[in-house]
Write a protein that holds these residues in place. Structure first.
Motif, PDB file in Angstrom:
ATOM      1  N   MET A   1       0.763  -1.226   0.000  1.00 59.88           N
ATOM      2  CA  MET A   1       0.130   0.070  -0.056  1.00 59.88           C
ATOM      3  C   MET A   1       0.791   1.180   0.180  1.00 59.88           C
ATOM      4  SD  MET A   1      -3.276  -0.925   2.486  1.00 59.88           S
ATOM      5  CE  MET A   1      -4.697  -1.831   2.078  1.00 59.88           C
ATOM      6  N   PHE A   2       0.330   2.434  -0.437  1.00 55.01           N
ATOM      7  CA  PHE A   2       1.082   3.703  -0.234  1.00 55.01           C
ATOM      8  C   PHE A   2       0.478   4.763   0.704  1.00 55.01           C
ATOM      9  CE2 PHE A   2       1.502   1.642  -4.404  1.00 55.01           C
ATOM     10  CZ  PHE A   2       2.864   1.754  -4.678  1.00 55.01           C
ATOM     11  N   LEU A   3       1.458   5.568   1.151  1.00 49.96           N
ATOM     12  CA  LEU A   3       0.972   6.617   2.042  1.00 49.96           C
ATOM     13  C   LEU A   3       1.569   8.074   1.459  1.00 49.96           C
ATOM     14  CD1 LEU A   3       1.247   5.628   5.768  1.00 49.96           C
ATOM     15  CD2 LEU A   3      -0.483   6.637   4.723  1.00 49.96           C
ATOM     16  N   THR A   4       0.565   8.984   1.079  1.00 45.09           N
ATOM     17  CA  THR A   4       1.229  10.364   0.680  1.00 45.09           C
ATOM     18  C   THR A   4       0.558  11.502   1.324  1.00 45.09           C
ATOM     19  OG1 THR A   4       1.644  11.309  -1.390  1.00 45.09           O
ATOM     20  CG2 THR A   4      -0.431  10.290  -1.165  1.00 45.09           C
ATOM     21  N   THR A   5       1.374  12.618   1.117  1.00 43.10           N
ATOM     22  CA  THR A   5       0.950  13.766   1.609  1.00 43.10           C
ATOM     23  C   THR A   5       0.776  14.864   0.362  1.00 43.10           C
ATOM     24  OG1 THR A   5       3.023  14.628   2.547  1.00 43.10           O
ATOM     25  CG2 THR A   5       1.714  13.323   4.019  1.00 43.10           C
ATOM     26  N   ASP A   6       1.234  14.107  -0.612  1.00 39.88           N
ATOM     27  CA  ASP A   6       0.807  15.116  -1.839  1.00 39.88           C
ATOM     28  C   ASP A   6      -0.442  15.265  -2.543  1.00 39.88           C
ATOM     29  OD1 ASP A   6       1.509  16.497  -4.189  1.00 39.88           O
ATOM     30  OD2 ASP A   6       3.272  15.577  -4.512  1.00 39.88           O
ATOM     31  N   ARG A   7      -1.074  16.169  -2.637  1.00 37.76           N
ATOM     32  CA  ARG A   7      -2.360  16.299  -2.996  1.00 37.76           C
ATOM     33  C   ARG A   7      -2.485  16.080  -4.499  1.00 37.76           C
ATOM     34  NH1 ARG A   7      -6.922  18.210  -0.467  1.00 37.76           N
ATOM     35  NH2 ARG A   7      -6.776  18.374   1.629  1.00 37.76           N
ATOM     36  N   SER A   8      -1.274  16.189  -5.150  1.00 32.96           N
ATOM     37  CA  SER A   8      -1.281  16.196  -6.477  1.00 32.96           C
ATOM     38  C   SER A   8      -1.758  15.094  -7.011  1.00 32.96           C
ATOM     39  CB  SER A   8      -0.032  16.702  -7.056  1.00 32.96           C
ATOM     40  OG  SER A   8       1.015  15.577  -6.779  1.00 32.96           O
ATOM     41  N   VAL A   9      -1.566  13.870  -6.278  1.00 24.82           N
ATOM     42  CA  VAL A   9      -1.898  12.593  -6.932  1.00 24.82           C
ATOM     43  C   VAL A   9      -3.305  12.376  -6.902  1.00 24.82           C
ATOM     44  CG1 VAL A   9       0.159  11.641  -5.644  1.00 24.82           C
ATOM     45  CG2 VAL A   9      -2.123  11.700  -4.219  1.00 24.82           C
ATOM     46  N   LEU A  10      -3.876  13.427  -6.577  1.00 29.06           N
ATOM     47  CA  LEU A  10      -5.570  13.197  -6.649  1.00 29.06           C
ATOM     48  C   LEU A  10      -5.789  13.728  -7.922  1.00 29.06           C
ATOM     49  CD1 LEU A  10      -6.701  15.223  -3.419  1.00 29.06           C
ATOM     50  CD2 LEU A  10      -6.872  12.664  -4.008  1.00 29.06           C
ATOM     51  N   ASP A  11      -5.084  13.974  -8.839  1.00 38.16           N
ATOM     52  CA  ASP A  11      -5.433  14.306 -10.472  1.00 38.16           C
ATOM     53  C   ASP A  11      -5.786  12.896 -11.063  1.00 38.16           C
ATOM     54  OD1 ASP A  11      -5.696  15.319 -12.960  1.00 38.16           O
ATOM     55  OD2 ASP A  11      -3.479  15.894 -12.953  1.00 38.16           O
ATOM     56  N   PRO A  12      -6.654  12.713 -11.626  1.00 39.74           N
ATOM     57  CA  PRO A  12      -7.199  11.510 -12.181  1.00 39.74           C
ATOM     58  C   PRO A  12      -6.477  11.256 -13.513  1.00 39.74           C
ATOM     59  CG  PRO A  12      -9.059  12.940 -12.587  1.00 39.74           C
ATOM     60  CD  PRO A  12      -7.957  13.612 -11.390  1.00 39.74           C
ATOM     61  N   GLU A  13      -5.907  12.369 -14.012  1.00 39.95           N
ATOM     62  CA  GLU A  13      -5.144  12.311 -15.392  1.00 39.95           C
ATOM     63  C   GLU A  13      -3.738  12.057 -15.144  1.00 39.95           C
ATOM     64  OE1 GLU A  13      -6.741  12.542 -18.231  1.00 39.95           O
ATOM     65  OE2 GLU A  13      -8.619  13.010 -17.208  1.00 39.95           O
ATOM     66  N   MET A  14      -3.072  11.797 -14.032  1.00 36.81           N
ATOM     67  CA  MET A  14      -1.849  11.465 -13.534  1.00 36.81           C
ATOM     68  C   MET A  14      -1.551  10.201 -14.067  1.00 36.81           C
ATOM     69  SD  MET A  14       0.425  12.189 -10.061  1.00 36.81           S
ATOM     70  CE  MET A  14       0.328  13.982 -10.304  1.00 36.81           C
ATOM     71  N   SER A  15      -0.508   9.924 -14.602  1.00 37.47           N
ATOM     72  CA  SER A  15      -0.345   8.329 -14.777  1.00 37.47           C
ATOM     73  C   SER A  15       0.312   7.794 -13.485  1.00 37.47           C
ATOM     74  CB  SER A  15       0.901   8.361 -15.770  1.00 37.47           C
ATOM     75  OG  SER A  15       2.127   8.814 -15.157  1.00 37.47           O
TER      76      SER A  15
END
Length: 324
Positions: free
Chosen positions: A66-80
């Motif tokens: 599993m992954f943990l993150t504090t970077d909101r940019s990962v919420l972009d659905p277009e991100m690969s």
């Protein structure tokens, strides 16, 4: 027939994925501390921000991958997916602690490096600003859970009211529960209740003094009654040891003697001291008799009376019938 087989095959293939998705939904972000000053330490003695993950189900689930993150940019659905993975920190495998059993908790240290250990992640947390934390499944596309943590004071945590509950709250330093259930039923102790009801100790002081004086009063009453009992018992024993005949004889003797002395004083006056004339005459006669028998010293004009024991007035001989 071919269509039916294809449908069954699709169902069988999708069932594990559906079960896996349902199981991952039971994995929750449960408690977070962003400003660790004197709280939990890692195995190196360092105090870093930490995130607690809990398995709120009654089944075992391994959270490795599993992954943990504090970077909101990962919420972009277009991100690969590869780009998203670069902005996340993966929970490594190879540690049995990641296999969470039912209702189990696991704490991960942030602002660290995976080289420090399985429970050390490179997730960045700034204690001076609100922090968004996301938990992603192993595919790095499914957001399992997320929370926005407000700015916290030192050693405070942001936690669910209960494990898996929807409501979060700020917990003070003495209520932080890393690695255990967030809700602990703690009954107020008697000492704490007494301090709350009597902060200055006046009540307990009055109560203690009252108990002491009450005990002293009981002791005084007890020993007073005991002394009275002992005195009455001794008097009863003394009276029981006196023979009635002796007591009567002594009383009669004293009465007769007192009456005789009173009669002499009335007749001859106080100078006689209650001794009648016959006693004086008897004493003088006895002295003269001893003189004629050469009992006294030969001295001119002096009569010396030497003491000599006689039985003429012995009470024992005269009243033998009253003695044992």
């Amino acid at each position: 027939m071919n269509k039916l087989g294809l449908l069954l095959g699709l169902m069988l293939a999708s069932t594990p994925a559906m079960m896996q998705g349902q199981m991952s939904e039971s994995i929750k972000l449960n408690e977070v501390m962003t400003n660790n000053a004197t709280s939990l330490q890692d195995e190196y003695g360092r105090r870093e921000a930490w995130v607690e993950i809990a398995n709120v189900s009654f089944s075992t689930y391994n959270i490795r991958g599993m992954f943990l993150t504090t970077d909101r940019s990962v919420l972009d659905p277009e991100m690969s997916v590869p780009e998203r993975m670069k902005r996340m920190s993966i929970i490594p495998s190879g540690d049995s602690r990641t296999n969470l059993s039912a209702r189990q908790h696991l704490v991960f240290f942030c602002n660290s490096t995976p080289a420090s250990g399985t429970l050390h992640l490179s997730v960045k947390i700034n204690p001076d600003e609100p922090t968004w934390i996301g938990l992603y499944d192993g595919n790095a596309t499914q957001l399992i859970d997320s929370v926005t943590v407000p700015v916290l004071a030192a050693d405070q945590s942001y936690a669910r009211e209960r494990d898996g509950a929807a409501t979060w709250q700020v917990k003070p330093y003495d209520a932080v529960t890393p690695g255990i259930s967030n809700y602990i039923q703690v009954d107020e102790s008697k000492i704490a209740k007494l301090k709350r009801n009597d902060p200055y100790g006046i009540g307990i002081t009055v109560l203690a003094m009252g108990i002491v004086f009450f005990c002293l009063a009981l002791l005084y009453i007890f020993f007073m009654l005991f002394g009275m009992f002992v005195r009455h018992r001794a008097a009863a024993r003394k009276m029981a040891n006196i023979q009635p005949l002796k007591a009567g004889v002594k009383t009669v003797e004293k009465t007769v003697e007192l009456g005789h002395k009173t009669n002499v004083i009335l007749q001859d006056g106080l100078k006689s001291k209650g001794i009648d004339k016959e006693t004086y005459i008897a004493v003088i006669s006895l002295a003269l008799q001893q003189y004629t028998n050469n009992v006294h010293d030969v001295e001119s004009g002096i009569i010396t009376i030497k003491p000599k024991t006689t039985d003429w007035n012995d009470e024992y001989i005269q009243m033998t019938q009253f003695h044992e």
